[in-house]
Design a protein around this motif. Structure first.
Motif, PDB file in Angstrom:
ATOM      1  N   GLU A   1      51.561 -40.597  25.709  1.00  0.00           N
ATOM      2  CA  GLU A   1      52.693 -41.466  25.376  1.00  0.00           C
ATOM      3  C   GLU A   1      52.210 -42.837  24.890  1.00  0.00           C
ATOM      4  OE1 GLU A   1      56.873 -43.140  27.325  1.00  0.00           O
ATOM      5  OE2 GLU A   1      55.351 -42.219  28.622  1.00  0.00           O
ATOM      6  N   ILE A   2      51.265 -43.408  25.594  1.00  0.00           N
ATOM      7  CA  ILE A   2      50.746 -44.730  25.206  1.00  0.00           C
ATOM      8  C   ILE A   2      50.063 -44.648  23.834  1.00  0.00           C
ATOM      9  CG2 ILE A   2      49.072 -46.527  25.783  1.00  0.00           C
ATOM     10  CD1 ILE A   2      49.598 -45.791  28.773  1.00  0.00           C
ATOM     11  N   ALA A   3      49.303 -43.575  23.633  1.00  0.00           N
ATOM     12  CA  ALA A   3      48.612 -43.400  22.347  1.00  0.00           C
ATOM     13  C   ALA A   3      49.618 -43.254  21.202  1.00  0.00           C
ATOM     14  CB  ALA A   3      47.700 -42.182  22.407  1.00  0.00           C
ATOM     15  N   TYR A   4      50.705 -42.521  21.468  1.00  0.00           N
ATOM     16  CA  TYR A   4      51.742 -42.349  20.447  1.00  0.00           C
ATOM     17  C   TYR A   4      52.375 -43.703  20.100  1.00  0.00           C
ATOM     18  CZ  TYR A   4      55.985 -40.743  18.100  1.00  0.00           C
ATOM     19  OH  TYR A   4      56.997 -40.548  17.182  1.00  0.00           O
ATOM     20  N   GLU A   5      52.680 -44.499  21.110  1.00  0.00           N
ATOM     21  CA  GLU A   5      53.263 -45.826  20.887  1.00  0.00           C
ATOM     22  C   GLU A   5      52.313 -46.708  20.078  1.00  0.00           C
ATOM     23  OE1 GLU A   5      54.128 -47.352  24.743  1.00  0.00           O
ATOM     24  OE2 GLU A   5      55.888 -46.068  25.062  1.00  0.00           O
ATOM     25  N   LEU A   6      51.036 -46.633  20.392  1.00  0.00           N
ATOM     26  CA  LEU A   6      50.047 -47.439  19.675  1.00  0.00           C
ATOM     27  C   LEU A   6      49.874 -46.950  18.228  1.00  0.00           C
ATOM     28  CD1 LEU A   6      47.390 -47.915  22.492  1.00  0.00           C
ATOM     29  CD2 LEU A   6      48.672 -49.728  21.351  1.00  0.00           C
ATOM     30  N   LYS A   7      49.972 -45.659  18.055  1.00  0.00           N
ATOM     31  CA  LYS A   7      49.913 -45.110  16.685  1.00  0.00           C
ATOM     32  C   LYS A   7      51.037 -45.693  15.835  1.00  0.00           C
ATOM     33  CE  LYS A   7      51.628 -40.959  15.786  1.00  0.00           C
ATOM     34  NZ  LYS A   7      52.566 -40.998  14.625  1.00  0.00           N
TER      35      LYS A   7
ATOM     36  N   GLU B   1      52.775 -48.433  16.464  1.00  0.00           N
ATOM     37  CA  GLU B   1      52.587 -49.885  16.320  1.00  0.00           C
ATOM     38  C   GLU B   1      51.615 -50.183  15.185  1.00  0.00           C
ATOM     39  OE1 GLU B   1      51.507 -52.052  19.827  1.00  0.00           O
ATOM     40  OE2 GLU B   1      53.111 -51.141  21.023  1.00  0.00           O
ATOM     41  N   PHE B   2      50.574 -49.377  15.067  1.00  0.00           N
ATOM     42  CA  PHE B   2      49.596 -49.564  13.990  1.00  0.00           C
ATOM     43  C   PHE B   2      50.263 -49.367  12.629  1.00  0.00           C
ATOM     44  CE2 PHE B   2      46.246 -48.290  11.077  1.00  0.00           C
ATOM     45  CZ  PHE B   2      45.239 -49.211  11.352  1.00  0.00           C
ATOM     46  N   ARG B   3      51.074 -48.342  12.488  1.00  0.00           N
ATOM     47  CA  ARG B   3      51.796 -48.099  11.238  1.00  0.00           C
ATOM     48  C   ARG B   3      52.733 -49.261  10.915  1.00  0.00           C
ATOM     49  NH1 ARG B   3      55.389 -44.611  11.340  1.00  0.00           N
ATOM     50  NH2 ARG B   3      55.350 -43.972   9.158  1.00  0.00           N
TER      51      ARG B   3
END
Length: 403
Positions: free
Chosen positions: A303-309, A311-313
């Motif tokens: 979940e955290i990785a998805y949110e960061l992905k 955010e990067f976009r």
């Protein structure tokens, strides 16, 4: 009615239609010069006496899928004042020794660029060498026009990207002018080595190279070093889609890592739903988001990785360079705080290309148009059943994108 339609369809400059008839699915059209007088090249008097007249056949563009043959009257005049003879009335739609109109040669070339030479031979009932010669005449003319203009006068912005000549083999390079209203292809180079790029760009005039302000490209050092050397005033912009692809690849590693810790059923479901993680958050439906939540409940790391992905976009939709740089610094801190090890290589990549990546926010230029053209180039390769040389492929591409 048919004669009127033919007049509109033919529209030959300085010639008029005397008559037309159809025989065996071929339309024969007799044409003659409108003006039958010229200035004498010897005494400047008006030459208006007929010296001789003969007819010859010229192939023209089809009408309603029917072959068209022009029966052209070739007239030569005589000057009554000085007696000079054999003054020819020029035929503007025909080059010397040609038996095909310029527009028919263009028509053949564009048909060849869509398919193979053999198919065009069948379609137009022409010989192989006839079709190949017509194609070479037209495509070489286009190449020379582009070369003369760009290499001498330059261009403010261009994009550069490679494509495979053959799967698993060497790469060719496409140079594109996305802002052009006519021919978007600047050139096709047969390899992407730094030495070859510098050799090619050395053919551009100094003024042409100084005129270039922006170049979009992917993260390949050969492009970066050769463009930096040859274009002193150009800002290099790394295509944002290549950067965003890096975070997508890194998130794929996250998903694989999480999958190893799940039971068989959850692992299978995560694999089946993998396409949802590739979608941008703005494109995920309510039903799809519920599916994502199911996976997040089994792994907070995912979940955290998805949110960061995401955010990067989101960094690349910000308006200013400073905003984007600050957002990236915050993003890096969150990655480190949450110990998402798979994203560390994204941080390293961005830091290695920091200036070139954030140059995007100066002009918001991307390689998107080039990627679209590269997809069309793949279709051209397939339609042509492969090519023995980059030069032949280049001719087809130039002809295909000509207006």
């Amino acid at each position: 009615m048919q004669d009127n339609y033919i007049k509109v369809s033919i529209a030959l400059p300085d010639f008029y239609i005397k008559c037309s008839e159809e025989y065996n699915n071929t339309i024969f059209i007799r044409v003659s010069p409108i003006k039958q007088s010229l200035k004498c090249p010897k005494c400047d008097s008006i030459a208006d006496r007929l010296h001789d007249k003969k007819e010859f056949l010229v192939r023209d563009i089809p009408i309603h899928d029917k072959a068209v043959i022009l029966v052209v009257e070739k007239i030569r005049l005589r000057c009554a004042c000085c007696g000079h003879r054999g003054i020819p009335i020029t035929i503007p739609f025909l080059n010397k020794y040609q038996r095909k109109t310029d527009r028919f040669i263009e028509f053949i070339a564009k048909e060849v660029s869509k398919t193979s030479i053999n198919e065009v031979c069948k379609q137009l009932e022409l010989g192989y060498q006839e079709v190949k010669t017509a194609f070479d005449i037209y495509s070489n003319k286009l190449i020379n026009e582009i070369d003369d203009d760009i290499k001498e006068n330059g261009i403010e912005y261009f994009g550069i990207d490679e494509f495979a000549l053959k799967k698993g083999h060497n790469y060719a390079v496409a140079l594109i002018n996305p802002l052009s209203a006519t021919n978007k292809i600047i050139d096709i180079l047969d390899d992407r080595t730094k030495e070859n790029l510098i050799k090619y760009f050395s053919q551009w005039s100094i003024n042409a190279r100084k005129k270039v302000k922006f170049v979009t490209m992917d993260m390949w050092n050969g492009y970066n070093s050769s463009i930096s050397k040859m274009f002193p005033n150009a800002k290099i912009i790394i295509d944002k889609f290549h950067v965003i692809k890096k975070i997508g690849d890194a998130f794929k590693d996250v998903r694989k890592s999480v999958s190893k810790q799940l039971d068989k059923e959850s692992k299978t479901k995560l694999f089946k739903d993998r396409y949802l993680f590739k979608k941008g958050n703005e494109n995920v439906t309510d039903e799809e988001y519920l599916i994502l939540i199911e996976h997040f409940e089994k792994s907070s790391y995912l979940e955290i990785a998805y949110e960061l992905k995401e955010e990067f976009r989101d960094i690349f939709v910000l308006h200013s360079k400073n905003e984007a740089m600050e957002a990236f610094e915050r993003w890096c801190k969150r990655v480190k705080d949450n110990k998402i090890k798979e994203f560390k290589k994204v941080i390293n990549t961005v830091n290695n290309w920091y200036e070139q990546i954030f140059n995007y926010f100066d002009k918001k230029l991307t390689n998107g148009p080039i990627e679209g053209i590269n997809n069309k180039i793949k279709l051209i390769k397939r339609a042509g059943y492969g090519f023995c040389s980059c030069a032949n492929l280049k001719r087809r591409i130039i002809a295909r994108f000509a207006k």
